[in-house]
Structures are given as C-alpha cells and as structure tokens.
Design an enzyme around this catalytic site. Sequence first.
Site, PDB file in Angstrom:
ATOM      1  N   SER A  38      -2.118   4.866  -0.112  1.00 20.00           N
ATOM      2  CA  SER A  38      -0.986   4.125   0.287  1.00 20.00           C
ATOM      3  C   SER A  38      -0.643   3.130  -0.692  1.00 20.00           C
ATOM      4  CB  SER A  38      -1.080   3.581   1.623  1.00 20.00           C
ATOM      5  OG  SER A  38      -2.010   2.254   1.295  1.00 20.00           O
TER       6      SER A  38
ATOM      7  N   LYS B 230      -2.018  -3.138   2.639  1.00 22.81           N
ATOM      8  CA  LYS B 230      -0.585  -3.295   2.537  1.00 22.81           C
ATOM      9  C   LYS B 230      -0.408  -4.510   1.823  1.00 22.81           C
ATOM     10  CE  LYS B 230       0.516   0.670   5.118  1.00 22.81           C
ATOM     11  NZ  LYS B 230      -0.725   1.284   4.774  1.00 22.81           N
TER      12      LYS B 230
END
Lengths: 152, 431
Positions: free
Chosen positions: A46, A83
């Site tokens: 990610s 993130k």
Amino acid sequence: MPDDKPTVHAGFPSPAQDYMNTFIDLNKELVRHPAATFYARVVGDSMVDAGVEDGDVLVVDKSMEPQEGDMAVCFIDGEFALKYISYKDPAGDSGKSRKVPKPGVSYDILEHRKMWLLPANEKYPPIEVTESNDFTVWGVVTYVIKKVCTRL
Amino acid sequence: MGSRDLRHKESVYALVDCNNFFVSCERAFQPGLEGRPVVVLSNNDGCVVARSNESKAMGIKMGTPFFKVKYLVDQGKLVVRSSNYTLYGDLSARVMSLLSEVAPKLEVYSIDEAFMNMDGVPDSDLPGICRELIVKIRRWTGIPVSIGIARTKTLGKVANHFAKKYKGYKGVCVIDTDEKMHKALSLTPIGDVWGIGWRGTPKLKALGVETALDFVSRPREWVHERMGIVGVRTWSELQGIRMVEEEKEEKRKSICTSRSFASMIDDLDELTQRVSDFAGKCAEKLRKEGTAAGTVGVFIHTNRFREDLEQYYPNASIHLEVPANSTPEIVGAALKALKLVYRPGFEYKRAGVIVADIVDADSIQQTLFGFDSSARDRDDRISKVMDMVNTSGKNVLRLGTQRGGHYADGIRREFCSGLYTTSWSDLIEVR
C-alpha cells in the site's frame, strides 16, 4: 570482550586511546525516544510509491504528535494500516485525488477535524476516517529499514 | 487522629500503578481489545491472573481456573491470552523509565507498581505533574496508569485505589488533608489496606474493625497488643505518619524454578534436560541479583491425580562447599541431586530446582582446602558470557545438558501474543 578502559603497561599511551569508545550507534541515531519507540514489519504494497515495500521494518515513535504528511501506523477497525495522514480532503485538491502530500505542508489539525488516510499506491483509494471507525494513530513512522543485499 | 494539617509535612509519595497491567500490555499491541472483556492466564495457561474491567464486571475472579471460563471464550464473549512476561517486562521498563525522569527518587515495587518519592516538589505542582505523566505514559507506551498521592506509602495505596475506582479523579487522587483522609479511610474496607492482607482481615473483622477508619480509631496500644509493631506501622501510615522505610533490595531466601510437564516423563535423560534448564534459570536469577546459593535442591513428583499410578515424591539437596551462582556449578549440583532421587518405572509430572542458603556473591569466603579457585574463575566467566547472550530473549547459549525451554510439550501457551518488542521476527505487521 574488550574492557572499557584498556590498560597500557609501558611506553607511550596510544594516541587512539581517547577515541576508543566512540562509534556510530544506530540506536542513538534512529531512536529519539527509546521508551516510545517500537518496530513494525510492512506487509503488502500500500505504500510502494513512497518506497516502502513488503518486508521492510519501520521505526515507529508513539510519542510524536501526528502531523499533515506524516507516515503513520494507524489502527483502523481491527487492523494496523500504514498510511500518510492528511487533514485535507484529497478529492478537493483540484482533481488530483491521490497525490501524496509532502511532509511539512501547512496544516491545521484543530480546525479540520476530518482526517484522511492516504496510501502511496494508485491501486488503493484514500480512506476518510469518520466517527464510525474504531480508529487511532498508533505511532508516527520515523525511519524505514530496508534490506538491500539479498545474500543476507 | 488529631487535627494536624498534613500539608505542612515535608514528605510526599506518589504511588503509580498500571491499570490491569498485563491486559493493558496485550491491548497496547492489539488496540481492538480495548473495551472488550480480556483475561490473561498464569504460566501453563492454568488460571486467570489479570482481568480487564469488563471481565471483572462479568464476575470473573482472580485465580479462576481457565477451564471454568473456557465456555465464555468459545462463545466469543471473552478474550483470553497466555502470559507473555517478556513483553510485560519490556513495557514495564519503559513505564519505569518515564517515571524516573520525573521522580527525584523512584522505588520500583513490582512489575506494574512504583513509589515516586516526591520530596521537594511543591505540593501545588504535584497533581498537574501527575496528570501530565499519565497522559504521557499512555501515549508513549500505550499503558494506562493511576496515581495516588499522599504522605505515606500506605495512604498512597489508598489514594491510588480511589484514583482507579472513580473516573472523576481522572487517574490522580490526592489525600492531602485530614478531611480527605478521614473520608477515604471510612470508605476503605480493612481488607483492602496494604499490609493487613488476607490473614489479618478476618481477625480484625471479628473485633469489629470493618474499615480503615475503624482501625485507626483504635488506640495505638490496642493495635500493638494484637498485631505487634507491624500493625502499629500500618496504623501510623494510614494516618499520614511515615513509618515504612525505603526497603533495600531484599535478597530472597530461596529461589525456585519448577514446571509441570504437559505429558508425563519417565526417562532419566529427559528429566536431566529439564532439571538442567531449571537449574540454569536459578543460576541466572542468582547472578542477576548478585547472590549465590549454598544449597541446591531438586524435587520430582509423579502425577497425584493419577491414582491408578504409583506415586513418588522425592527430593534431595546438595550442599555446596562454597556458595555458587555459575550455571555449571548449579546445574552440576542439581544433577547430582537428581541422580540421588531418580527411580525408574515412575511417570513424573513435575520437577523443580530450589536454590537456598542465599548470600551476597561478594561476601563469599573461600575455603582453604578442597576448592579449586581456577575452576571457579572459569565457571564464572562461562556464566557471564551466557548471561550476555541469553538476555537477548532466546536461550541460544547453554550447557550440553540444557535444552533451552522450547519443548514441544513444555509450557502451555496456547494463546500467547508475539514478542513484539524483543524479537525481530515477531514484530507487529502493518498493511
């Protein structure tokens, strides 16, 4: 194991003696707050566009206040997620919806209660954090440790 | 109790206690467990040794055998974890290090408790300092703590109890006036008072003492007659009069390492390995606290629940000429003892090593005869190297007979979380 203070029995002391105990200590360089520093392993892709890949080890500092553009280990709905943190709506940014914010961009946490989690991979959408999420910023990522030599 | 204004006394303690510590450690790495009923089990997954507030509210008691609550786990109503002392120890050290930054003097009392001696810190600053500390510890380590502030340790414990029990305190309770003290003592059951314990409680209740206030209302002589100087100490401390002196690191009188085996063992070689491991553990503990043992004992037990099998519960001790703490010496003595008591044909379920007659390692006097000091020096060196390597968590270095504790059927830890802070291969995973 060598002693801290080598003893010299005769002759002149070695001029190097005064420098014996200095070496680069990665713990000291990479860990600013030892009591608050933890390590985590990256799984998945990610954050590949930020250079963070599967298997990398993260240095995570829980003492740091998360700021706009920080990479953080977040806990959302039962899982740890890696993130970028953003307090600005990525869709509102003239269409460039998945642009990775640069660290140090001006921000205002207090006025903007909303928060987005931005991946660094086109494959994944940004996540808007709402009150319905079980959410916490677990810690701010300070360094990424990556094995480069495959023979190790 | 007179009308002394406690604020004018010069000394003050802040007792810091981690809330449901083992559970909080598990939650630090699994935030999803927040708000859910969680229990942590003892070694070997035997019984409940830590509970979250939610599992307390379900009526689960300390010490409940696991099999009695297993149905709740099966129904998804309770989360269970095996104890992960490596992790708890690491988090404890982090919490203590943050406390030591604030406290002029810190006494670590247990893995999850410490007394901060705050003498010299202005009284008015204390609650603020402690509140900030609570927020910081929670943020940095993930561990919630409560703080009780008072003139004495015993009263600090009472204050801490209130800080934990009532949300309104926001984690910090200060007992700094006679009035507050009076109120707190009247609300504290005598059994909750530090130093009274489960032995003193029934006795005092029989004499009409229900609360801590009842207790301090009795005359000093009354207490002295029935409970001796120890009782007077508690009695004084509860009134804010400092009595419990900072204890020097107390040396233990004996150290025991023992385990039940998941399956029974009759083989001497197998037992030799286990006993070597236990003895190695004992030696390590001795070295850690700077002591040495004069006696090494071994016991082996058959399974007393198997009435169909023959029972045998022998033990033997070896007296060492000079107290020792090196792994080779302690293991050697333990194996001697084992050979004395081992008899084939029995199924052994449990074994242990006890080292006793403990003295300071520094104070050992060498005997003149029959003691090979060069061998001793060599043993000491071997042990030091082993301690250095073994502190990394895995017992990678050990003597030939030790196996290192990783038995297929060793300690039961069915629900154990990872060694998130001490093992490179056990880190939390983030996606």
